[in-house]
Design a protein around this motif. Sequence first.
Motif, short mmCIF file in Angstrom:
data_model
loop_
_atom_site.label_atom_id
_atom_site.label_comp_id
_atom_site.label_asym_id
_atom_site.label_seq_id
_atom_site.Cartn_x
_atom_site.Cartn_y
_atom_site.Cartn_z
N PRO A 156 28.37 47.12 36.35
CA PRO A 156 29.60 47.18 37.15
C PRO A 156 29.38 46.76 38.61
O PRO A 156 30.25 46.14 39.22
N TRP A 157 28.22 47.11 39.15
CA TRP A 157 27.92 46.74 40.54
C TRP A 157 27.77 45.23 40.69
O TRP A 157 28.32 44.63 41.62
N LEU A 158 27.03 44.61 39.78
CA LEU A 158 26.86 43.15 39.84
C LEU A 158 28.20 42.45 39.68
O LEU A 158 28.49 41.46 40.36
N ARG A 159 29.06 42.98 38.78
CA ARG A 159 30.39 42.40 38.60
C ARG A 159 31.20 42.52 39.88
O ARG A 159 31.90 41.59 40.30
N TRP A 160 31.11 43.67 40.52
CA TRP A 160 31.84 43.88 41.78
C TRP A 160 31.33 42.93 42.86
O TRP A 160 32.12 42.36 43.62
N MET A 161 30.01 42.78 42.94
CA MET A 161 29.47 41.88 43.96
C MET A 161 30.01 40.46 43.79
O MET A 161 30.35 39.79 44.77
N ARG A 162 30.10 39.99 42.56
CA ARG A 162 30.60 38.64 42.33
C ARG A 162 32.09 38.52 42.66
O ARG A 162 32.53 37.52 43.23
N GLN A 163 32.86 39.55 42.33
CA GLN A 163 34.31 39.46 42.48
C GLN A 163 34.81 39.87 43.86
O GLN A 163 35.74 39.25 44.40
N TYR A 164 34.19 40.92 44.42
CA TYR A 164 34.74 41.50 45.65
C TYR A 164 33.71 41.64 46.78
O TYR A 164 34.07 42.11 47.86
N GLY A 165 32.48 41.31 46.54
CA GLY A 165 31.44 41.59 47.53
C GLY A 165 31.39 40.64 48.71
O GLY A 165 30.65 40.86 49.67
N ARG A 166 32.17 39.54 48.63
CA ARG A 166 32.20 38.54 49.71
C ARG A 166 30.79 37.99 49.98
O ARG A 166 30.39 37.81 51.13
N ILE A 167 30.06 37.74 48.89
CA ILE A 167 28.72 37.17 48.97
C ILE A 167 28.75 35.76 48.42
O ILE A 167 29.24 35.54 47.30
N ALA A 168 28.23 34.80 49.18
CA ALA A 168 28.19 33.42 48.69
C ALA A 168 27.29 33.33 47.47
O ALA A 168 26.29 34.05 47.37
N ALA A 207 26.46 42.79 55.34
CA ALA A 207 26.68 42.59 53.91
C ALA A 207 25.78 43.49 53.09
O ALA A 207 26.20 44.05 52.07
N LEU A 208 24.53 43.65 53.51
CA LEU A 208 23.59 44.46 52.74
C LEU A 208 24.02 45.92 52.72
O LEU A 208 23.97 46.57 51.66
N SER A 209 24.44 46.46 53.86
CA SER A 209 24.88 47.86 53.87
C SER A 209 26.10 48.04 52.98
O SER A 209 26.23 49.05 52.28
#
Length: 403
Positions: A117-129, A177-179
């Motif tokens: 779920p965390w990896l999915r969130w990072m891709r969808q909402y994490g604002r990470i290139a 971004a990391l925090s």
Amino acid sequence: MDEVRDALDVAELQGLWAAAREAMSGSKPTFRLELPDDATRAAVGELYGRPMWGEGTRISVSKLDESLRNRFGVGLSQVIEALHGSVAVAEPAPETADELLPVLDEHGLAGASWAVPWLRWMRQYGRIAESELTGITHAAARVLTAMSLTEPPRSWTSRAALAGRTGFPHSLDDGTALSRVVLKAAALAQGIEPPGNERDRRALWERCGVAPDAVSSTVLTWALPVSGDDAWSAGVRTRTELGLPAHLTHLDLDVAPARLVADGTAIAVCEHPRVLEAAVRESLRHPVICLSGLPSTTARELLDRLSGDGAVLHVHADFDWPGIAAALTAQRHGATPWRMSGDDYRAALDRAAQDRTDLPNLIGSPVPTPWDPQLADLMSTTSRAIEEEQTLQPLLTDLRNGL
């Protein structure tokens, strides 16, 4: 399933199953659960795998599912179907493979219930290139492995020291971004909502064993009989000789010797600074630690270290619900309640009546007193709070005579 049904189809858990059923129907990863009484808190906490406090909590669907599989060998959807009959319950969204899982696997985190779920969130909402995902996942994993994500922390580190694991001392400052991604993982692991303000962020860091910095959190001490022959220990002893308490920070504890006191040293732990001040003014050299409310991260680290040295810790606090919570926290870090029984509370009530002392109303939600269950019952019945300052003389007598 009969055994599962017998164990789980109880009144205290009905609200849990109803809320879980609704969350799963809507494919929600977490849900809010009301905890109206001690019996419900105890039943839910035992099943979920962590103590429950207050009147409500946030439950993670995946963590609840994991707890059920570990204990009963069946998942959440099977439990709900067994308890409610044939019902249409949406399964949690399937956790598809992610090419970042091997990155987490390198750090032993790929199997955690929150990982996908965390990896999915990072891709969808994490604002990470996309080009930065692998690098930030590596950095976050190095940080997360040093945090207490699912168990109460037994040791503490500062956020700056934690950031040092990534090679960049400011990488975990607020707004980076990391925090942001680390705190999202921590919230998923804890089964709570992600923090939305600075206070909540600080609370989540501390919940995972991280002090936001090494100097702002302090613990007030008096006459600690430190046994080292180094300059730090000499400085603490000098303050005692001058009749001055010492405010210790995480930074102090970082440079202190590995062993602080001799085995068997008796140390009093109080909640109110007035107790420590009275001990100083009366030149009582019995060591005292003051929590000043709910123990800070520094106080908890100090209690752990002293307990590890073999010190005998005795805690006293206000007879109100925050005071009971402070005593419970100190107890989890090695302290034994001192003059905190139902009889002590009743004696304090009698002294207040005799002296015509006005006592404030007891407000807030009751907190259990497992060392003496009648104490919580008496406090709830009388509905009067007794501040530690009003029990000062018996405490000073104990310090004068030795605990």
